[in-house]
Design a protein around this motif. Structure first.
Motif, PDB file in Angstrom:
ATOM      1  N   GLU A 146       4.772  16.577 -21.230  1.00 33.63           N
ATOM      2  CA  GLU A 146       6.186  15.649 -20.425  1.00 33.63           C
ATOM      3  C   GLU A 146       5.608  14.873 -19.157  1.00 33.63           C
ATOM      4  OE1 GLU A 146       9.361  15.488 -21.035  1.00 33.63           O
ATOM      5  OE2 GLU A 146       9.728  16.940 -22.692  1.00 33.63           O
ATOM      6  N   ASP A 147       4.499  15.401 -18.470  1.00 33.29           N
ATOM      7  CA  ASP A 147       4.282  14.651 -17.215  1.00 33.29           C
ATOM      8  C   ASP A 147       3.462  13.293 -17.584  1.00 33.29           C
ATOM      9  OD1 ASP A 147       5.078  16.810 -15.818  1.00 33.29           O
ATOM     10  OD2 ASP A 147       2.940  17.843 -15.605  1.00 33.29           O
ATOM     11  N   ASP A 148       2.722  13.569 -18.760  1.00 30.26           N
ATOM     12  CA  ASP A 148       2.248  12.176 -19.081  1.00 30.26           C
ATOM     13  C   ASP A 148       3.356  11.176 -19.356  1.00 30.26           C
ATOM     14  OD1 ASP A 148      -0.449  13.204 -18.905  1.00 30.26           O
ATOM     15  OD2 ASP A 148      -0.356  13.893 -20.810  1.00 30.26           O
ATOM     16  N   HIS A 149       4.554  11.517 -20.099  1.00 32.63           N
ATOM     17  CA  HIS A 149       5.350  10.517 -20.522  1.00 32.63           C
ATOM     18  C   HIS A 149       6.279  10.002 -19.436  1.00 32.63           C
ATOM     19  CE1 HIS A 149       9.464  10.015 -22.474  1.00 32.63           C
ATOM     20  NE2 HIS A 149       8.672   9.244 -23.128  1.00 32.63           N
ATOM     21  N   PHE A 150       6.457  11.002 -18.347  1.00 35.18           N
ATOM     22  CA  PHE A 150       7.131  10.830 -17.145  1.00 35.18           C
ATOM     23  C   PHE A 150       6.330   9.329 -16.555  1.00 35.18           C
ATOM     24  CE2 PHE A 150       8.000  11.168 -12.611  1.00 35.18           C
ATOM     25  CZ  PHE A 150       9.289  11.085 -12.500  1.00 35.18           C
ATOM     26  N   LYS A 151       5.026   9.763 -16.314  1.00 32.28           N
ATOM     27  CA  LYS A 151       4.198   8.785 -15.789  1.00 32.28           C
ATOM     28  C   LYS A 151       4.023   7.369 -16.570  1.00 32.28           C
ATOM     29  CE  LYS A 151      -0.035   9.036 -16.793  1.00 32.28           C
ATOM     30  NZ  LYS A 151      -1.469   9.795 -16.669  1.00 32.28           N
ATOM     31  N   ASP A 152       4.225   7.521 -17.734  1.00 30.63           N
ATOM     32  CA  ASP A 152       4.122   6.253 -18.463  1.00 30.63           C
ATOM     33  C   ASP A 152       5.513   5.453 -18.312  1.00 30.63           C
ATOM     34  OD1 ASP A 152       1.325   6.372 -19.486  1.00 30.63           O
ATOM     35  OD2 ASP A 152       1.896   7.591 -21.203  1.00 30.63           O
ATOM     36  N   THR A 184       0.591  -1.205   0.121  1.00 30.32           N
ATOM     37  CA  THR A 184       0.059   0.047   0.041  1.00 30.32           C
ATOM     38  C   THR A 184       0.777   1.415   0.034  1.00 30.32           C
ATOM     39  OG1 THR A 184      -1.902  -0.807   1.004  1.00 30.32           O
ATOM     40  CG2 THR A 184      -1.675   1.197   1.215  1.00 30.32           C
ATOM     41  N   ILE A 185       1.845   1.209   0.936  1.00 29.29           N
ATOM     42  CA  ILE A 185       2.630   2.394   0.980  1.00 29.29           C
ATOM     43  C   ILE A 185       3.618   2.439  -0.430  1.00 29.29           C
ATOM     44  CG2 ILE A 185       4.902   3.415   1.865  1.00 29.29           C
ATOM     45  CD1 ILE A 185       3.863   1.874   4.602  1.00 29.29           C
ATOM     46  N   ILE A 186       4.109   1.618  -0.989  1.00 30.51           N
ATOM     47  CA  ILE A 186       4.636   1.395  -2.225  1.00 30.51           C
ATOM     48  C   ILE A 186       3.537   2.162  -3.323  1.00 30.51           C
ATOM     49  CG2 ILE A 186       5.822   0.295  -4.205  1.00 30.51           C
ATOM     50  CD1 ILE A 186       6.877  -1.794  -2.051  1.00 30.51           C
ATOM     51  N   GLY A 187       2.542   1.451  -3.414  1.00 30.93           N
ATOM     52  CA  GLY A 187       1.721   1.926  -4.587  1.00 30.93           C
ATOM     53  C   GLY A 187       1.138   3.244  -4.486  1.00 30.93           C
ATOM     54  N   THR A 188       1.128   3.918  -2.881  1.00 28.49           N
ATOM     55  CA  THR A 188       0.561   5.351  -2.995  1.00 28.49           C
ATOM     56  C   THR A 188       1.759   6.294  -3.195  1.00 28.49           C
ATOM     57  OG1 THR A 188      -0.707   4.419  -1.334  1.00 28.49           O
ATOM     58  CG2 THR A 188      -0.404   6.864  -1.104  1.00 28.49           C
ATOM     59  N   TYR A 189       3.174   5.747  -2.566  1.00 28.54           N
ATOM     60  CA  TYR A 189       3.836   7.006  -2.605  1.00 28.54           C
ATOM     61  C   TYR A 189       5.366   6.567  -3.666  1.00 28.54           C
ATOM     62  CZ  TYR A 189       1.653   8.961   1.468  1.00 28.54           C
ATOM     63  OH  TYR A 189       0.761   9.364   2.187  1.00 28.54           O
ATOM     64  N   GLY A 190       5.424   5.291  -4.032  1.00 34.22           N
ATOM     65  CA  GLY A 190       6.432   5.031  -4.749  1.00 34.22           C
ATOM     66  C   GLY A 190       5.885   4.676  -6.241  1.00 34.22           C
ATOM     67  N   TYR A 191       4.781   4.939  -6.845  1.00 32.56           N
ATOM     68  CA  TYR A 191       4.107   4.488  -8.344  1.00 32.56           C
ATOM     69  C   TYR A 191       3.493   5.798  -8.771  1.00 32.56           C
ATOM     70  CZ  TYR A 191       2.768   1.425 -11.669  1.00 32.56           C
ATOM     71  OH  TYR A 191       2.406   0.451 -12.764  1.00 32.56           O
ATOM     72  N   LEU A 192       3.006   5.789  -9.980  1.00 28.60           N
ATOM     73  CA  LEU A 192       2.446   6.621 -10.530  1.00 28.60           C
ATOM     74  C   LEU A 192       1.170   5.977 -11.215  1.00 28.60           C
ATOM     75  CD1 LEU A 192       5.197   8.837 -12.309  1.00 28.60           C
ATOM     76  CD2 LEU A 192       3.806   9.414 -10.503  1.00 28.60           C
ATOM     77  N   ASN A 251      -7.009  15.175  -9.580  1.00 28.60           N
ATOM     78  CA  ASN A 251      -6.506  14.348 -10.549  1.00 28.60           C
ATOM     79  C   ASN A 251      -5.243  13.494 -10.198  1.00 28.60           C
ATOM     80  OD1 ASN A 251      -6.608  13.155 -13.060  1.00 28.60           O
ATOM     81  ND2 ASN A 251      -5.170  14.602 -13.874  1.00 28.60           N
ATOM     82  N   ASN A 252      -4.336  13.985  -9.335  1.00 23.94           N
ATOM     83  CA  ASN A 252      -3.264  13.496  -8.992  1.00 23.94           C
ATOM     84  C   ASN A 252      -3.066  12.704  -7.710  1.00 23.94           C
ATOM     85  OD1 ASN A 252      -1.474  14.541 -11.103  1.00 23.94           O
ATOM     86  ND2 ASN A 252      -1.763  16.535 -10.321  1.00 23.94           N
ATOM     87  N   ASN A 253      -4.478  12.417  -7.111  1.00 22.87           N
ATOM     88  CA  ASN A 253      -4.642  11.637  -5.764  1.00 22.87           C
ATOM     89  C   ASN A 253      -3.925  10.370  -5.695  1.00 22.87           C
ATOM     90  OD1 ASN A 253      -6.612  10.097  -3.811  1.00 22.87           O
ATOM     91  ND2 ASN A 253      -6.598  12.387  -3.341  1.00 22.87           N
ATOM     92  N   GLU A 254      -3.575  10.266  -4.638  1.00 20.57           N
ATOM     93  CA  GLU A 254      -2.688   8.882  -4.420  1.00 20.57           C
ATOM     94  C   GLU A 254      -3.408   7.440  -4.696  1.00 20.57           C
ATOM     95  OE1 GLU A 254      -2.545  11.232  -2.257  1.00 20.57           O
ATOM     96  OE2 GLU A 254      -0.622  12.158  -2.417  1.00 20.57           O
ATOM     97  N   ILE A 255      -4.725   7.769  -4.483  1.00 18.90           N
ATOM     98  CA  ILE A 255      -5.415   6.431  -4.819  1.00 18.90           C
ATOM     99  C   ILE A 255      -5.528   5.833  -6.317  1.00 18.90           C
ATOM    100  CG2 ILE A 255      -7.771   7.791  -5.105  1.00 18.90           C
ATOM    101  CD1 ILE A 255      -9.215   5.562  -3.486  1.00 18.90           C
ATOM    102  N   ASN A 256      -5.490   6.845  -6.978  1.00 19.58           N
ATOM    103  CA  ASN A 256      -5.236   6.579  -8.676  1.00 19.58           C
ATOM    104  C   ASN A 256      -3.798   5.548  -8.733  1.00 19.58           C
ATOM    105  OD1 ASN A 256      -7.858   7.639  -9.229  1.00 19.58           O
ATOM    106  ND2 ASN A 256      -6.853   9.581  -9.123  1.00 19.58           N
ATOM    107  N   LYS A 257      -2.928   6.276  -8.027  1.00 22.83           N
ATOM    108  CA  LYS A 257      -1.493   5.389  -8.178  1.00 22.83           C
ATOM    109  C   LYS A 257      -1.736   4.067  -7.507  1.00 22.83           C
ATOM    110  CE  LYS A 257       0.468  10.142  -7.752  1.00 22.83           C
ATOM    111  NZ  LYS A 257       1.465  10.824  -6.812  1.00 22.83           N
ATOM    112  N   LEU A 258      -2.320   3.954  -6.403  1.00 22.83           N
ATOM    113  CA  LEU A 258      -2.586   2.959  -5.766  1.00 22.83           C
ATOM    114  C   LEU A 258      -3.334   1.825  -6.558  1.00 22.83           C
ATOM    115  CD1 LEU A 258      -2.092   1.141  -3.074  1.00 22.83           C
ATOM    116  CD2 LEU A 258      -4.236   2.399  -2.111  1.00 22.83           C
ATOM    117  N   TYR A 259      -4.250   2.199  -7.097  1.00 28.26           N
ATOM    118  CA  TYR A 259      -5.080   1.292  -7.915  1.00 28.26           C
ATOM    119  C   TYR A 259      -4.418   0.890  -9.266  1.00 28.26           C
ATOM    120  CZ  TYR A 259      -9.092   2.009  -5.078  1.00 28.26           C
ATOM    121  OH  TYR A 259     -10.043   2.143  -4.212  1.00 28.26           O
TER     122      TYR A 259
END
Length: 537
Positions: free
Chosen positions: A501-507, A376-384, A411-419
């Motif tokens: 650029e943000d989209d590219h970094f995320k991908d 959960t911590i990795i997905g929330t804070y260590g992923y996009l 839009n940048n909420n951590e829950i989207n990264k976690l899922y």
């Protein structure tokens, strides 16, 4: 992805010979065997993966359908070949690792044991509760912070871990309650798309009418999207995921009144499940904007409460998967403790109780809770948000579209990264599971020549084993190659007005983490296995 809801009877750790009356009581009929196959392989997977299959095939309904047909052939062939594997060990809760232990080397057995005990089972206790919360959010249009979703998911995990883990009776009661409504969303999903299509009210994936062939308007493509054929191959693991769990019913052979009919029961059960899944897939492709329930445009505009009810029922069905894991896991861990295959096993061997697996509940609960918190911590804070959950359209009960922030409050909420991270680890665990099944099948094929292990030979085994190894193995191999290739493809994607650029970094982060998690899983299984083998030698 799920464990059969008809959990195998726990192996007692004392040697005893069952009476003829007990043996007779254990036998299940041919019809019950078919229902067991259906019950162990149908559930929420079709709702979770249909959109991914569509995306792999660039929005093509025809190519998506071909992907289903190819994958179904592989799954049915695998199902038919498992009868011979399971005949070598009929009284074990170890399932896949039992097959690997029987037909392969000690190293492969140790690595499969590590995978099941420290990755597959605890990770499913991590991802499935989140899928429940995600589906509830779809139902009510509930946008929230990640820690609320994490808290609710953890409570769901704890409830089933304690209640169903300690009491098979309580687990069975919950199973019956859940099963009573489990098939309602399946019926709805089968009918809704065809009805909307007949009334010309569809919201197809690529326009107002279904599109048979793929669209090529995307500049930036992943490996699955470069050529039509690659998308079909790349979709095989996603489709096999929707059947995940069918292999657990292979152990029914020793419980059947007529064991020689095991293959026929498996065939009929998997055909029924395949027909249901294909009908659901086509229905949602015709009637939905994204291949999912929450993309049924007409209902979102006119009767969103129907979608709310169906999503709640789907979430209820996912609870059945968690319930099944909670019943199975403690008994699986206790058997490994009994065999001295887990850390601190000797300390707890004299405390094992097959009727109330307190040791298994605590042991498996600690591992699963640790994995839950760390991931959960990795997905929330260590992923996009690599899967685009932040752009998911959300509707409230009245059908009003909410701010385009996905599942979070922004839009940048951590829950989207976690899922997105939940999807990533879920995909890899399913893929590696089938890798070990293929490894066991190869070992069983070799046993046909050596005859070192006594099995009940099935005339369908060899052809079915080769077919399943080729089809499913090809899909698995493609996904592994994609993990490497997509990093290079994404690195060369064009930056445009609509792709920043943000989209590219995320991908790019998403592509890198996909490969990193593969190494984590493979290393986490094989490195300890190497030292275990070395220590014993």
């Amino acid at each position: 992805m799920k464990v059969t809801e008809n959990i195998q009877k726990q192996k007692t750790f004392k040697s005893s010979q069952p009476s003829p009356k007990e043996v007779k009581h254990k036998k299940i009929s041919f019809f019950s065997a078919i229902l067991l196959v259906i019950g162990s392989s149908i559930g929420a997977g079709i709702f979770l993966k249909n959109g991914e299959i569509l995306n792999n095939n660039n929005g093509s309904i025809i190519l998506s359908l071909i992907s289903w047909i190819i994958s179904i052939v592989g799954v049915i062939a695998m199902g038919l070949s498992l009868a011979e594997l399971s005949s070598a060990s009929t009284n074990s809760n170890q399932g896949i690792i039992g097959w690997v232990k029987t037909f392969n080397s000690k190293f492969l057995y140790k690595s499969s044991k590590n995978f099941m005990a420290f990755f597959y089972l605890p990770i499913n206790c991590f991802i499935m509760p989140y899928y429940v919360v995600m589906t509830i959010q779809d139902a009510f249009g509930w946008q929230t912070e990640w820690y609320y979703a994490a808290l609710i998911s953890f409570v769901i995990f704890l409830w089933f871990q304690i209640v169903s883990g300690l009491s098979s009776r309580a687990g069975n009661i919950q199973n019956w309650v859940i099963t009573s409504v489990k098939f309602l969303p399946l019926i709805f999903a089968i009918l809704v798309g065809f009805i909307l299509l007949s009334l010309n009210l569809t919201g197809s994936p690529t326009g107002d009418v279904p599109t048979p062939w793929p669209t090529w308007d995307k500049d930036n493509k992943l490996l699955t999207q470069i050529l039509p054929g690659l998308g079909m191959i790349g979709s095989i693991p996603a489709i096999v995921f929707s059947f995940d769990g069918f292999y657990t019913s292979a152990g029914m052979q020793s419980e059947m009144e007529k064991p020689e009919k095991t293959s026929i029961a498996m065939l009929i059960g998997l055909i029924i499940v395949s027909v249901i899944d294909v009908l659901i897939s086509l229905s949602l492709l015709f009637g939905s904007s994204n291949g999912k329930i929450n993309g049924l445009t007409w209902f979102n505009d006119n009767a969103h409460w129907v979608i709310t009810v169906v999503e709640i029922l789907i979430a209820f069905g996912i609870l059945g998967i968690i319930n099944a894991f909670a019943m199975y896991n403690p008994r699986f861990y206790e058997e490994l403790i009994h065999d001295n295959e887990l850390p601190f096993s000797k300390k707890y061997q004299n405390k094992l109780n097959p009727h109330k697996p307190m040791v298994g509940v605590i042991y498996s609960g600690i591992i699963a809770a640790t994995v839950f918190i760390i991931f959960t911590i990795i997905g929330t804070y260590g992923y996009l948000d690599a899967n685009g959950y932040g752009t998911t359209e959300m509707y409230n009960i009245a059908g009003a579209q909410l701010a385009n922030n996905g599942y979070g409050i922004n839009n940048n909420n951590e829950i989207n990264k976690l899922y997105s991270f939940v999807d990533l680890v879920g995909n890899w665990t399913s893929i590696i599971t089938f890798i070990y099944i293929i490894i066991a099948m190869i070992g069983c094929i070799k046993n046909r020549k050596t005859n070192k292990i006594t099995v009940k030979k099935d005339k369908l085994f060899v052809p079915c084993a080769y077919v399943s190894i080729i089809i499913i193995g090809l899909g698995v191999l493609f996904v592994i190659i994609s993990a490497f290739a997509n990093i290079g493809l994404v690195a060369n994607w064009k930056i445009t007005e609509n792709y920043t650029e943000d989209d590219h970094f995320k991908d790019m982060i998403g592509a890198i983490m996909t490969l990193v998690m593969l190494f984590v899983f493979v290393g986490g299984c094989t490195i300890p296995a190497y030292f275990e083998n070395k220590q014993k030698k």
